[in-house]
Write a protein that holds these residues in place. Structure first.
Motif, PDB file in Angstrom:
ATOM      1  N   SER D  77       0.904  -1.148  -0.009  1.00 48.42           N
ATOM      2  CA  SER D  77       0.048  -0.017  -0.011  1.00 48.42           C
ATOM      3  C   SER D  77       0.946   1.191   0.075  1.00 48.42           C
ATOM      4  O   SER D  77       1.946   1.181   0.517  1.00 48.42           O
ATOM      5  CB  SER D  77      -0.878  -0.110   1.079  1.00 48.42           C
ATOM      6  OG  SER D  77      -0.562   1.294   2.150  1.00 48.42           O
ATOM      7  N   SER D  78       0.234   2.375  -0.767  1.00 45.67           N
ATOM      8  CA  SER D  78       1.013   3.449  -0.564  1.00 45.67           C
ATOM      9  C   SER D  78       0.323   4.432   0.285  1.00 45.67           C
ATOM     10  O   SER D  78       0.534   5.616   0.181  1.00 45.67           O
ATOM     11  CB  SER D  78       1.411   4.107  -2.060  1.00 45.67           C
ATOM     12  OG  SER D  78       0.046   4.190  -2.754  1.00 45.67           O
ATOM     13  N   MET D  79      -0.582   4.133   0.970  1.00 45.93           N
ATOM     14  CA  MET D  79      -1.194   4.998   1.895  1.00 45.93           C
ATOM     15  C   MET D  79      -0.459   5.599   2.973  1.00 45.93           C
ATOM     16  O   MET D  79      -0.656   6.757   2.999  1.00 45.93           O
ATOM     17  CB  MET D  79      -2.557   4.377   2.407  1.00 45.93           C
ATOM     18  CG  MET D  79      -3.776   3.972   1.535  1.00 45.93           C
ATOM     19  SD  MET D  79      -4.096   5.660   0.770  1.00 45.93           S
ATOM     20  CE  MET D  79      -4.959   6.630   2.085  1.00 45.93           C
ATOM     21  N   LEU D  80       0.379   5.042   3.613  1.00 42.29           N
ATOM     22  CA  LEU D  80       0.850   5.409   4.661  1.00 42.29           C
ATOM     23  C   LEU D  80       1.580   6.647   4.325  1.00 42.29           C
ATOM     24  O   LEU D  80       1.650   7.633   5.112  1.00 42.29           O
ATOM     25  CB  LEU D  80       1.671   4.500   5.577  1.00 42.29           C
ATOM     26  CG  LEU D  80       2.419   4.931   6.879  1.00 42.29           C
ATOM     27  CD1 LEU D  80       1.250   5.353   7.873  1.00 42.29           C
ATOM     28  CD2 LEU D  80       3.333   3.866   7.540  1.00 42.29           C
ATOM     29  N   PRO D  81       2.694   6.348   3.277  1.00 37.37           N
ATOM     30  CA  PRO D  81       3.574   7.458   3.028  1.00 37.37           C
ATOM     31  C   PRO D  81       2.888   8.714   2.599  1.00 37.37           C
ATOM     32  O   PRO D  81       3.064   9.867   3.065  1.00 37.37           O
ATOM     33  CB  PRO D  81       4.314   7.076   1.818  1.00 37.37           C
ATOM     34  CG  PRO D  81       4.427   5.563   1.956  1.00 37.37           C
ATOM     35  CD  PRO D  81       3.202   5.129   2.616  1.00 37.37           C
ATOM     36  N   LEU D  82       1.636   8.473   1.854  1.00 34.76           N
ATOM     37  CA  LEU D  82       0.932   9.567   1.321  1.00 34.76           C
ATOM     38  C   LEU D  82       0.183  10.345   2.616  1.00 34.76           C
ATOM     39  O   LEU D  82       0.178  11.691   2.586  1.00 34.76           O
ATOM     40  CB  LEU D  82      -0.366   9.136   0.647  1.00 34.76           C
ATOM     41  CG  LEU D  82      -0.333   9.066  -0.908  1.00 34.76           C
ATOM     42  CD1 LEU D  82      -1.731   8.544  -1.563  1.00 34.76           C
ATOM     43  CD2 LEU D  82       0.152  10.509  -1.220  1.00 34.76           C
ATOM     44  N   VAL D  83      -0.139   9.499   3.466  1.00 30.56           N
ATOM     45  CA  VAL D  83      -0.677  10.347   4.598  1.00 30.56           C
ATOM     46  C   VAL D  83       0.350  11.056   5.547  1.00 30.56           C
ATOM     47  O   VAL D  83       0.127  12.168   5.811  1.00 30.56           O
ATOM     48  CB  VAL D  83      -1.284   9.264   5.701  1.00 30.56           C
ATOM     49  CG1 VAL D  83      -1.648   9.750   7.137  1.00 30.56           C
ATOM     50  CG2 VAL D  83      -2.367   8.568   5.160  1.00 30.56           C
ATOM     51  N   ILE D  84       1.506  10.474   5.683  1.00 28.84           N
ATOM     52  CA  ILE D  84       2.858  11.300   6.146  1.00 28.84           C
ATOM     53  C   ILE D  84       2.939  12.412   5.597  1.00 28.84           C
ATOM     54  O   ILE D  84       2.949  13.439   6.071  1.00 28.84           O
ATOM     55  CB  ILE D  84       3.735  10.372   6.306  1.00 28.84           C
ATOM     56  CG1 ILE D  84       3.648   9.227   7.236  1.00 28.84           C
ATOM     57  CG2 ILE D  84       5.081  11.039   6.933  1.00 28.84           C
ATOM     58  CD1 ILE D  84       4.883   8.210   7.208  1.00 28.84           C
ATOM     59  N   VAL D  85       3.081  12.424   4.250  1.00 33.13           N
ATOM     60  CA  VAL D  85       3.263  13.524   3.497  1.00 33.13           C
ATOM     61  C   VAL D  85       2.496  14.391   3.528  1.00 33.13           C
ATOM     62  O   VAL D  85       2.689  15.776   3.587  1.00 33.13           O
ATOM     63  CB  VAL D  85       3.542  13.190   1.935  1.00 33.13           C
ATOM     64  CG1 VAL D  85       3.769  14.210   0.871  1.00 33.13           C
ATOM     65  CG2 VAL D  85       5.059  12.310   1.685  1.00 33.13           C
ATOM     66  N   GLY D  86       1.132  14.026   3.364  1.00 31.14           N
ATOM     67  CA  GLY D  86      -0.099  15.028   3.543  1.00 31.14           C
ATOM     68  C   GLY D  86       0.195  15.886   4.719  1.00 31.14           C
ATOM     69  O   GLY D  86      -0.173  17.073   4.732  1.00 31.14           O
ATOM     70  N   ILE D  87       0.008  15.189   5.784  1.00 29.43           N
ATOM     71  CA  ILE D  87       0.157  15.981   7.238  1.00 29.43           C
ATOM     72  C   ILE D  87       1.267  16.908   7.204  1.00 29.43           C
ATOM     73  O   ILE D  87       1.258  18.059   7.330  1.00 29.43           O
ATOM     74  CB  ILE D  87       0.202  14.884   8.185  1.00 29.43           C
ATOM     75  CG1 ILE D  87      -0.966  13.930   8.374  1.00 29.43           C
ATOM     76  CG2 ILE D  87       0.866  15.576   9.656  1.00 29.43           C
ATOM     77  CD1 ILE D  87      -0.674  12.896   9.352  1.00 29.43           C
ATOM     78  N   THR D  88       2.723  16.448   6.660  1.00 28.96           N
ATOM     79  CA  THR D  88       3.792  17.260   6.649  1.00 28.96           C
ATOM     80  C   THR D  88       3.280  18.504   5.873  1.00 28.96           C
ATOM     81  O   THR D  88       3.626  19.646   6.010  1.00 28.96           O
ATOM     82  CB  THR D  88       4.996  16.587   6.154  1.00 28.96           C
ATOM     83  OG1 THR D  88       4.938  14.985   6.700  1.00 28.96           O
ATOM     84  CG2 THR D  88       6.197  17.352   6.533  1.00 28.96           C
ATOM     85  N   GLY D  89       2.802  18.143   4.524  1.00 28.26           N
ATOM     86  CA  GLY D  89       2.565  19.376   3.835  1.00 28.26           C
ATOM     87  C   GLY D  89       1.480  20.279   4.275  1.00 28.26           C
ATOM     88  O   GLY D  89       1.787  21.566   4.223  1.00 28.26           O
ATOM     89  N   ALA D  90       0.672  19.753   5.028  1.00 29.44           N
ATOM     90  CA  ALA D  90      -0.503  20.643   5.291  1.00 29.44           C
ATOM     91  C   ALA D  90       0.157  21.475   6.601  1.00 29.44           C
ATOM     92  O   ALA D  90      -0.294  22.667   6.529  1.00 29.44           O
ATOM     93  CB  ALA D  90      -1.657  19.710   6.051  1.00 29.44           C
ATOM     94  N   ALA D  91       0.926  20.803   7.295  1.00 28.85           N
ATOM     95  CA  ALA D  91       1.572  21.483   8.454  1.00 28.85           C
ATOM     96  C   ALA D  91       2.418  22.711   7.635  1.00 28.85           C
ATOM     97  O   ALA D  91       2.230  23.880   8.345  1.00 28.85           O
ATOM     98  CB  ALA D  91       2.721  20.721   9.235  1.00 28.85           C
ATOM     99  N   LEU D  92       3.112  22.404   6.631  1.00 31.92           N
ATOM    100  CA  LEU D  92       3.914  23.430   5.970  1.00 31.92           C
ATOM    101  C   LEU D  92       3.006  24.670   5.596  1.00 31.92           C
ATOM    102  O   LEU D  92       3.284  25.822   5.749  1.00 31.92           O
ATOM    103  CB  LEU D  92       4.797  22.841   5.181  1.00 31.92           C
ATOM    104  CG  LEU D  92       6.084  22.393   5.565  1.00 31.92           C
ATOM    105  CD1 LEU D  92       6.862  21.701   4.322  1.00 31.92           C
ATOM    106  CD2 LEU D  92       7.003  23.468   5.959  1.00 31.92           C
TER     107      LEU D  92
END
Lengths: 495, 119, 487, 184
Positions: D77-92
């Motif tokens: 699955s590529s979900m976990l990386p997407l979620v991590i990246v999503g959160i990081t990006g949103a934070a930025l």
């Protein structure tokens, strides 16, 4: 003259010595030289610490350019203390690598002189991080130490060392890049890179949200570097498969320096009020550290490779340090800082002992270590003392940390935390005792039967570290005393 | 609001780029692709710094007659250093990959893990 | 020599002895001479301090400050004096016994054995002399760790398992509960010194007193208060000299000694009895007394039966402490000495029987009185002393304990003491009775007299005589302990 | 320009062929460099073009030559990386909301310290290119660090690759041997 430039010399000496190692090439020669340099560095840090304890702060402007334009080096009690034990342990560990028949044999002869170069570079990097007062400079030194440690880990004899180093590289670079982003955002908000300057300007700067995000990125980045649970996954493999000397050195110093950066950022740059009251960092850190302590200790119990077991134990011990920090009280900080020091001694000693075992057994598997206590009594006695320190038995340094930690928890009426700290040390009993029992009371394994005691050149440094564990387990005026000063400075109890 | 969108538009793009790089690093199983991802991630952070330093209507920070507004030189200085650091990291990573390939005959993370389980 | 120098010597002698024993490992005769000499030196040092302590002196000295305001310090007071006397005196006897036992049994790793033994005594002396709770805790852990190699001595799977239980119970209680109690006391009271009248009065209130007392009482795992008694039967895998000295005297007594110390010098008798928090501890002790006796009754293995008997008897002392009045404290403290002599005799006999006949189960011991008359007679004396029959030492301590219970108005515990004595009779007396009066298995012809090695017989005779002597010298012990009760 | 950058980056994600991915990386660096030029940072742009786009790409290509050129179809699955990246990006992105706007001359970074490097350089160092001046003087120490980084990396690479042939043989002959760790 020398006195004024002490701060610069602290870095410059190992830095210049590193390339010279390549020129020397011959093992005995290069070893003697590198050890000399290490002890010299240690000597400087001792003088520096005394100076700092007298005056409170020592500062040096690199190249003569005043901050915020130029780069400033500064040492307060905390950084001087970290410098002291990083250079000290660096010197002790390297001293053991000397003559024939030592843990250095794990590294192919043709590459041994390069080992010394990388080792000194790594030391330089770690010291540089500690001493600099400039944010971007932290990043540069961070990369120096990181790149050299990738190389050092890659020197490991087993092929598993390679993916381990690669994984460390990827995670380490992500961490460093996160830190770089954080630094960038901080710079954007304040226009300066000097930490002291930044702390002042941050108060004036509006833009809480950007500072907040910068803070988040810095914390996560440092968290990776210091293997804060759950960002620790690079550490067990890296420590397990690196050459024993490298493991001893890195385990005792690298993560500690990362904890130092965290302290620096949180307390000196952002300030307690912002980090703990506005952001509630304390809660997050406390949760993660407790979780880390329990999970990592439990995982450690099930390891068969003892170096790997100790690596997981390191993750748990980082948890103790962070837990102390998360209290944001003087006692808590003393607990965290003193544990930096104590754990450096304990883990250094333990991994050195593992180096002796590796040298004789060519294995650090628990099965092969059966009955080895009879063949290598001094090595395993050192291990046992270190193990007791890990548990926190009184009269070892580990007890001192635990005592302060419990006190800090009780002072703030966090019963549960105090109880959890104590329960978690019982997990340490299990994984330590498994080894002691196997080594001393089981029938010798095939490998153990052929083993003999490690050479004196390895035993001596091991016992110096272990002896220090015992010494600082009863004489705490130096370790806890300096930690106390450092904590007060960080909390700005005294200016 | 619109003011914000225009004022911050550049940053957002940079953030998107950074996150793309980051995503490649953590999602790809191929070691070389991971390194590529790291590279993109780092390059994007460089862009972030340079973006910070830009001054509206300014010019490159080379002192000469006729210009009064210069773009902030400090980010440039920092990034010059950072670029070098980035390349250094990349080269070490690539060297490791070469060795891993020799030891494992593969540069896929899953396959390396699978081999470790066996031995 | 000043008494404070003497106190230092008391502490250092076993440590130096341990070093010497280790150094003489290659020559068994020298090694055992050193053990004996160390024991004699230690005992005479302790005895030489007795007059001063009786006269009310409290020799004190400080090693160094471990934490600001919290040194590793030592003070010799009556209770510690008693414990030190008992432990060091019986060490000599046990050493004599051990020499006979270990040689006859051709044990391996004897150097490790004697070294650990001396280290354990070092730990016990440190506990006896401790001037504050931190010091006591330090030596408490030293004692735990130095006894571990003795328990796991045989290195067999069973020994390892027993040693593991031993270590895990003792470490988890001490680290998990006792250390918490100590740290908490420090945070609240700002001191950990053993002070007459206690240090907690006015610092803690209400239910917290109860919690703290519970942490101390259960945290002191060595006192074997149920449910933390499991380690004691488990430790019986050790060679008998270890069971005799450490698990009838030094280690277990260190536990109850700690409880007593905490009650007298940390809580203070008046504060504790006024708070009413001690009542539950009385009941906990009472339950342990009765339950452990029943369990003992069910054991067929002699050493295990003795171990459960110890669990039960230890709670007498805890009960004495929990009564928190002068009679209780004096009775409980006295029982430390009385029970020590009685129980060590019993263990010596158990070991002697094992050496001579390789029998460990009580049901196999019929008719043994005829082949081993001295041993069985000594067993009888020890048993009677533990039961508390005059003219043996044990009768005094039980008498004072009963007085204490009456004084506290706790008639229940007078009853419990009575019932327990009956149970003692039930599980101890049948052994010598069967030994003397029941004939062995019919098919076996009467065996000639075959005692254990001479060293063992001497040792067990000495302690049996000690049981009798204590009855007559009880007044001395009483005078020594009187200051504890604030008299 | 920015769009092109985005497209290149995304292309790397989608691509299987490693040759192409490496080339894309080079292109990406080059585009980045061009953008830097637009942002008035010519020094950085040149360096990035030379080092980032040039050297990195060459190194990566060389590595490809030594290893393999195809990436396996990735599974899982590529979900976990997407979620991590999503959160990081949103934070930025969240962090950007309080940022000084792009090009703002009054932003703290651009207005502090005073007098600015540019003004001081004229008096202190007499080199028209302020970047060079700062690099060599005020922050000369970073530059030294940079040299050390290169040196370190060089040693590390050397250590890793030196004698790798002999290691190769050892590893193969040892087969599944894990415990023995010495080769020389």
């Amino acid at each position: 003259m020398i006195k004024q430039n002490l701060l610069a010399l602290q870095i410059v000496i190992p830095l210049i010595a590193a390339p010279l190692c390549i020129l020397l090439r011959r093992r005995a020669l290069v070893w003697g030289f590198a050890v000399l340099v290490c002890w010299l560095t240690f000597g400087i840090s001792v003088v520096l610490l005394r100076q700092v304890l007298e005056t409170g702060l020592v500062s040096y402007e690199m190249g003569g350019w005043a901050a915020p334009w130029g780069i400033e080096y500064r040492a307060d009690p905390l950084s001087a203390f970290v410098l002291l034990f990083v250079s000290g342990i660096g010197a002790i560990v390297l001293s053991s690598a000397g003559l024939k028949d030592t843990a250095l044999d794990e590294i192919p002869v043709s590459r041994q002189y390069l080992f010394f170069t990388l080792y000194l570079l790594c030391l330089t990097g770690l010291l540089g991080i500690t001493i600099t007062g400039d944010l971007f400079n932290v990043f540069v030194f961070l990369e120096i130490s990181a790149l050299s440690s990738y190389g050092l880990i890659g020197l490991g004899g087993r092929r598993q060392a390679l993916p381990a180093a690669f994984q460390y590289l990827v995670m380490g670079t992500i961490g460093a890049t996160f830190i770089l982003i954080g630094i960038g955002l901080m710079y954007m908000m304040t226009g300066t890179l000097n930490m002291a300057d930044m702390a002042e300007r941050l108060v004036m700067a509006d833009g809480g949200r950007t500072a907040l995000v910068a803070f988040g990125f810095l914390t996560v980045g440092i968290g990776i570097k210091m293997a804060l649970f759950p960002l620790h996954i690079w550490l067990p493999n890296a420590y397990a498969y690196a050459p024993s000397l490298v493991t001893a050195f890195l385990a005792a110093t690298a993560t500690k320096v990362s904890v130092y950066i965290l302290l620096r950022f949180v307390f000196s740059v952002f300030g307690v009020t912002f980090a703990f009251e506005t952001l509630g960092l304390g809660g997050v850190l406390m949760f993660l550290s407790l979780l880390g302590i329990f999970v990592a200790s439990t995982v450690a119990i099930f390891q068969t490779n003892i170096k790997r077991m100790l690596a997981y134990s390191s993750v748990a011990q980082i948890g103790y340090m962070v837990l102390g920090i998360s209290f944001a009280s003087t006692t808590g900080l003393v607990a965290g800082i003193v544990h930096l020091f104590n754990h450096a001694l304990i883990k250094g000693g333990l991994f050195m002992a593992m180096g002796c075992v590796m040298l004789r057994l060519k294995s650090v598997d628990i099965e092969d270590m059966a009955g080895i206590g009879r063949k290598m009594p001094f090595t395993m006695a050192a291990w046992a003392v270190g193990g007791l320190g890990l548990i926190g038995i009184p009269a070892t340094a580990g007890f001192i940390s635990k005592w302060y930690l419990i006190r800090a928890a009780l002072e703030q009426n966090w019963w549960i935390v105090a109880v959890m700290v104590l329960i978690s040390s019982l997990l340490a009993v299990i994984y330590v005792w498994r080894v002691i029992e196997t080594a001393f009371f089981k029938e010798p394994s095939a490998r153990a039967r052929e083993a003999r005691e490690a050479p004196l050149s390895m035993l001596l440094p091991t016992w110096v570290l272990v002896g220090a564990t015992l010494f600082f387990g009863v004489m705490t005026s130096t370790s806890a005393g300096v930690a106390g000063r450092a904590a007060e400075v960080l909390l700005r109890v005294i200016p | 609001m619109m003011d914000n969108v225009f004022g911050l538009y550049n940053y957002w793009v940079v953030i998107f780029l950074m996150m793309t790089g980051f995503y490649i690093v953590i999602s790809q199983r191929n070691l070389i692709k991971k390194v590529i991802g790291l590279n993109i991630f780092q390059t994007s952070v460089f862009l972030l710094y340079i973006t910070i330093g830009k001054v509206e209507g300014g010019t490159a920070p080379i002192v000469s007659e006729g210009f009064n507004v210069y773009t902030n030189p400090l980010p440039s200085v920092l990034i010059l250093t950072a670029i070098v650091v980035g390349v250094a990291t990349t080269s070490v990573a690539l060297a490791l990959i070469v060795r891993i390939r020799e030891a494992y005959e593969t540069i896929e993370e899953d396959e390396i893990l699978a081999q470790e389980k066996l031995t | 020599m000043s008494s404070s120098t003497l106190v230092q010597l008391v502490l250092l002698t076993p440590l130096v002895g341990a070093g010497l024993i280790l150094a003489c490992g290659k020559r068994p005769n020298v090694r055992e001479m050193v053990t004996l000499l160390t024991g004699v030196t230690l005992f005479s040092l302790v005895v030489s301090l007795l007059p001063a302590v009786m006269a009310g002196e409290r020799p004190t000295f400080t090693w160094f400050e471990m934490f600001p305001g919290l040194p590793i310090a030592f003070t010799l007071e009556p209770l510690g004096m008693l414990f030190a006397l008992v432990a060091s005196g019986l060490w000599i006897v046990t050493s004599i016994y051990a020499i006979g036992y270990m040689r006859a049994h051709h044990e391996e790793h004897q150097t490790r054995f004697y070294t650990s033994f001396a280290l354990s005594i070092f730990g016990a002396m440190g506990i006896a002399l401790a001037g504050n709770m931190l010091t006591l805790f330090l030596f408490y852990e030293i004692l735990t760790l130095s006894t571990y190699p003795l328990v796991s001595h045989h290195g067999t799977e069973g020994a390892m398992k027993g040693a593991r239980t031993y270590l895990s119970v003792l470490l988890s209680t001490s680290v998990g509960l006792l250390l918490l109690a100590v740290a908490w006391t420090w945070v609240m009271a700002g001191t950990l010194d053993f002070t007459e009248g206690g240090i907690l009065a006015g610092k803690v209130e209400g239910p917290m007193v109860l919690v703290l007392l519970a942490l101390y009482a259960f945290g002191t795992g060595k006192a074997a208060l149920m449910p933390f008694h499991r380690w004691l039967p488990a430790a019986m895998v050790a060679p008998t000299p270890v069971s005799a000295l450490l698990h009838a005297v030094a280690v277990v007594k260190a536990g109850v000694f700690t409880v007593m110390k905490v009650v007298v010098y940390i809580f203070g008798l008046d504060f504790l009895s006024a708070s009413g928090a001690n009542v539950w501890l009385m009941y906990a002790a009472g339950i342990t007394i009765i339950l452990a006796s029943f369990v003992a009754l069910a054991q067929d293995n002699l050493k295990r039966r003795l171990a459960y008997s110890t669990v039960s008897q230890l709670s007498y002392i805890v009960l004495g402490a929990a009564l928190a009045n002068s009679w209780g404290v004096v009775g409980g403290s006295m029982h430390i000495a009385m029970h020590a002599f009685g129980k060590i005799t019993l263990f010596f006999c158990a070991g002697a029987i094992y050496l001579a006949t390789h029998k460990t189960e009580i049901s196999d011991m019929r008719g043994l009185g005829r082949t081993m008359p001295i041993t069985m007679f000594a067993f009888l004396i020890g048993a009677l002393s533990v039961i508390g029959v005059p003219p043996l030492g044990g009768s005094w301590s039980k008498w004072y304990l009963a007085l204490g219970a009456v004084d506290a108005g706790q008639w229940v515990f007078v009853t419990i003491l009575m019932v327990s004595s009956l149970l003692n009779i039930a599980y101890l007396i049948p052994i010598p009775i069967r030994g003397f009066f029941s004939s062995g298995p019919d098919s076996v012809p009467r065996a000639p007299i075959k005692e254990a090695p001479l060293f063992c017989v001497i040792a067990l005779s000495l302690t049996a005589i000690g049981c009798i002597a204590l009855f007559f010298f009880a007044d001395g012990v009483y005078q020594l302990l009187l200051p504890l009760a604030g008299g | 320009m920015l769009l092109l950058l985005c497209v290149t980056a995304v292309a790397v994600v989608r691509m299987r062929g490693l040759w192409a991915a490496v080339m894309m990386m080079g292109i990406y660096s080059f585009l980045g460099a061009s953008w830097m030029l637009l942002l008035d940072a010519p020094d950085v742009a040149f360096t990035e073009a030379a080092v980032g786009a040039g050297i990195s790409t060459v190194l990566a290509l060389a590595t490809l030559g030594l290893t393999t050129t195809r990436a396996k179809q990735r599974s899982g699955s590529s979900m976990l990386p997407l979620v991590i990246v999503g959160i990081t990006g949103a934070a930025l992105v969240y962090g950007t909301l309080d940022m000084p706007h792009f090009g703002d001359p009054d932003s703290p970074a651009n207005s502090y310290p005073h007098p600015s490097y540019v003004e001081r350089t004229e008096g202190d160092i007499h080199i028209p290119n302020v970047v060079t001046a700062v690099l060599a003087s005020y922050r000369g120490y970073d530059t030294l660090g940079e040299v050390v980084v290169i040196f370190t990396a060089g040693i590390a690479v050397f250590v890793l690759l030196r004698g790798s042939r002999s290691r190769k043989r050892t590893h193969r002959s040892e087969g599944s041997e894990v415990r023995v760790s010495r080769h020389d």
